[in-house]
Design an enzyme around this catalytic site. Structure first.
Site, mmCIF file in Angstrom:
data_model
loop_
_atom_site.group_PDB
_atom_site.id
_atom_site.type_symbol
_atom_site.label_atom_id
_atom_site.label_comp_id
_atom_site.label_asym_id
_atom_site.label_seq_id
_atom_site.Cartn_x
_atom_site.Cartn_y
_atom_site.Cartn_z
ATOM 1 N N ASN A 150 -54.310 -40.953 -31.930
ATOM 2 C CA ASN A 150 -53.684 -41.231 -30.642
ATOM 3 C C ASN A 150 -54.724 -41.193 -29.518
ATOM 4 O O ASN A 150 -55.754 -40.540 -29.664
ATOM 5 C CB ASN A 150 -52.587 -40.205 -30.353
ATOM 6 C CG ASN A 150 -51.308 -40.505 -31.127
ATOM 7 O OD1 ASN A 150 -50.956 -41.658 -31.311
ATOM 8 N ND2 ASN A 150 -50.636 -39.468 -31.582
ATOM 9 N N CYS A 172 -48.443 -44.787 -37.821
ATOM 10 C CA CYS A 172 -47.745 -43.635 -37.272
ATOM 11 C C CYS A 172 -46.601 -43.311 -38.227
ATOM 12 O O CYS A 172 -46.263 -44.113 -39.089
ATOM 13 C CB CYS A 172 -47.219 -43.987 -35.875
ATOM 14 S SG CYS A 172 -46.422 -42.646 -34.971
ATOM 15 N N HIS A 173 -46.005 -42.130 -38.082
ATOM 16 C CA HIS A 173 -44.878 -41.801 -38.961
ATOM 17 C C HIS A 173 -43.575 -41.636 -38.189
ATOM 18 O O HIS A 173 -42.583 -41.147 -38.724
ATOM 19 C CB HIS A 173 -45.176 -40.531 -39.769
ATOM 20 C CG HIS A 173 -45.698 -39.394 -38.958
ATOM 21 N ND1 HIS A 173 -46.845 -38.718 -39.276
ATOM 22 C CD2 HIS A 173 -45.251 -38.837 -37.816
ATOM 23 C CE1 HIS A 173 -47.076 -37.783 -38.382
ATOM 24 N NE2 HIS A 173 -46.114 -37.829 -37.491
ATOM 25 N N HIS A 202 -44.503 -45.196 -30.281
ATOM 26 C CA HIS A 202 -43.792 -44.081 -29.661
ATOM 27 C C HIS A 202 -42.698 -44.538 -28.699
ATOM 28 O O HIS A 202 -42.013 -43.713 -28.103
ATOM 29 C CB HIS A 202 -44.746 -43.122 -28.935
ATOM 30 C CG HIS A 202 -45.542 -42.275 -29.865
ATOM 31 N ND1 HIS A 202 -46.298 -41.196 -29.437
ATOM 32 C CD2 HIS A 202 -45.719 -42.328 -31.215
ATOM 33 C CE1 HIS A 202 -46.902 -40.625 -30.457
ATOM 34 N NE2 HIS A 202 -46.557 -41.303 -31.556
#
Length: 450
Positions: A150, A172-173, A202
């Site tokens: 990030n 990303c998870h 996000h």
């Protein structure tokens, strides 16, 4: 089948490296992989090397494992590069990102994606990634770079501007983790749920969330309206009520991407929505405090080592590209993707977001690599909210590419959370102070003026 060469950059992140290694080596076709571990911290690198051998034994794999403090040695001839670095670490960089803003009355939760903390993290991270990409251009120009670092969107975007030759996908998870959380809230096995998600990292939203052909949104909305939601997830359920769609990233993260939940003089909002201020520093302190006990446990051959598959996409991508088995993963790529031969792609992936921004969309993976899906238009209220974050990302990337320091101030000025708490004079002073505090972690042309 030739054993893939996999470089893990920042392998001193031992627990994350362990999870990825377990995922990779659990595939029989990848059990003989050439694993290159790189980190600048020799002690942590040594621990990860030992853990790698233990993981291999646990899953019955026979990889070649090497560890080095030479990034060039790790990258030389690599097929895949997995990146998990943290430039500046908790001390001094993360502490600076939290403590200096507090002096101005600006409070944060995670501070690694957007906001003044995310801006500073991008300023110190993108140049390091670009330098690594220049090494890749010499040593492994055809490798796939999988970035777990990030601020994801700014890193992917910055690399697209500074090193377009290298194929990068950001991983990303949040998509898969949130799907599991919502399935649990509804009492439905996650493997029975069909979903389609798109947006920016996000701040992607589930455009479809269904069970047996029926939308689950009425049930999620009913839960949101009832107020009987998990107390740690009040922010996201509130946004569902307002927008009609559920966002992928956690409530603590999301609370600082918008101006609605952390506002000067409104501590009642912090309590109402259960916003955990200073959450990331607490996690860091806990992890650092427990490192020695964890190290001893991981290195002890008599201590059982649990290896189970994680939800991370990295191993699935490698397996699909090596074997040709098709899969769909969610990846962060540029909205107007460039083909592997350097030519322009075929239109935008999300048509009502800017051409030049990083988006998170479903991607097909097979021997041809990462192939993003065109989504088309997303609901306008979602695109509008994303644009407020894209503005900050764009100006931060522009500062990095052009060396124009003024754009850092412009990014901070347009940040939704920063502007909800500070006036313009405070934003300018805070930005100057942070640039000075970070010193040589920031490119010289962007450092605070004397």
């Amino acid at each position: 089948m030739t054993a893939p060469k996999i470089a893990m950059i920042g392998a001193g992140s031992t627990v994350f490296a362990k999870n990825l290694l377990g995922d990779i080596l659990s595939f029989p076709e990848l059990g003989g992989a050439d694993i290159r571990l790189f980190d600048i911290n020799q002690e942590r690198l040594d621990v990860t090397e030992q853990v790698a051998h233990r993981v291999a034994t646990a899953v019955g794999a026979r990889p070649t494992v090497s560890a080095t403090t030479s990034r060039e040695q790790a990258l030389d001839g690599a097929d895949f590069v997995i990146n998990m670095i943290q430039v500046g670490g908790y001390q001094p960089a993360t502490v600076t990102d939290f403590e200096v803003p507090k002096q101005y009355g600006l409070r944060q939760t995670i501070a690694d994606t957007l906001g003044i903390g995310g801006i500073m993290r991008a300023l110190r991270t993108v140049p390091v990634l670009a330098d690594m990409s220049r090494d890749m251009e010499r040593l492994c120009p055809d490798a796939l770079h999988m970035n777990y670092v990030n601020p994801m969107a700014m890193n992917v975007w910055g690399l697209a501007r500074l090193s377009p030759r290298i194929k990068t996908v950001g991983l990303c998870h949040s998509v898969q983790h949130t799907a599991e959380e919502l399935a649990k809230d509804l009492g439905i096995p996650v493997e029975e749920i069909d979903y389609l998600c798109a947006g920016i990292n996000h701040m992607a939203f589930y455009l479809k969330f269904e069970h047996q052909g029926q939308s689950l949104y009425p049930r999620l909305m009913e839960l949101a309206e009832s107020g009987k939601v998990p107390e740690w997830n009040r922010v996201r359920y509130e946004m569902l009520r307002r927008l009609g769609y559920f966002v992928t990233e956690s409530s603590e993260h999301f609370s600082e991407y918008v101006p609605y939940f952390i506002k000067r003089g409104r501590d009642d909002l912090i309590e109402k929505f259960n916003v955990p201020l200073d959450e990331y520093p607490r996690r860091c302190v806990s992890q650092i405090g427990g490192w020695e006990d964890l190290r001893v446990k991981l290195q002890n051959p008599n201590e059982p080592l649990e290896v189970k598959r994680s939800v991370e996409y990295g191993s699935l991508i490698i397996h699909s590209m090596v074997t040709g088995q098709p899969r769909v993963v969610y990846g962060n790529v540029m909205n107007s993707p460039v083909q592997h031969d350097g030519t322009a792609g075929h239109g935008k992936l999300i048509s009502n977001l800017p051409d030049e921004c990083s988006v998170e969309v479903p991607c097909l993976v097979d021997r041809q690599g990462i192939q993003p899906t065109r989504i088309g238009r997303i609901p306008p209220q979602l695109a509008g909210l994303m644009q407020t974050n894209v503005n900050v990302q764009a100006l931060t990337v522009e500062a990095l590419v052009t060396g124009n320091r003024e754009h850092i101030y412009h990014a901070a000025m347009l940040d939704p959370h920063t502007s909800a708490e500070l006036d313009l004079d405070q934003i300018w002073a805070l930005t100057t102070d942070l640039l000075a505090q970070h010193g040589d972690f920031i490119p010289q042309e962007l450092q605070a003026a004397d």
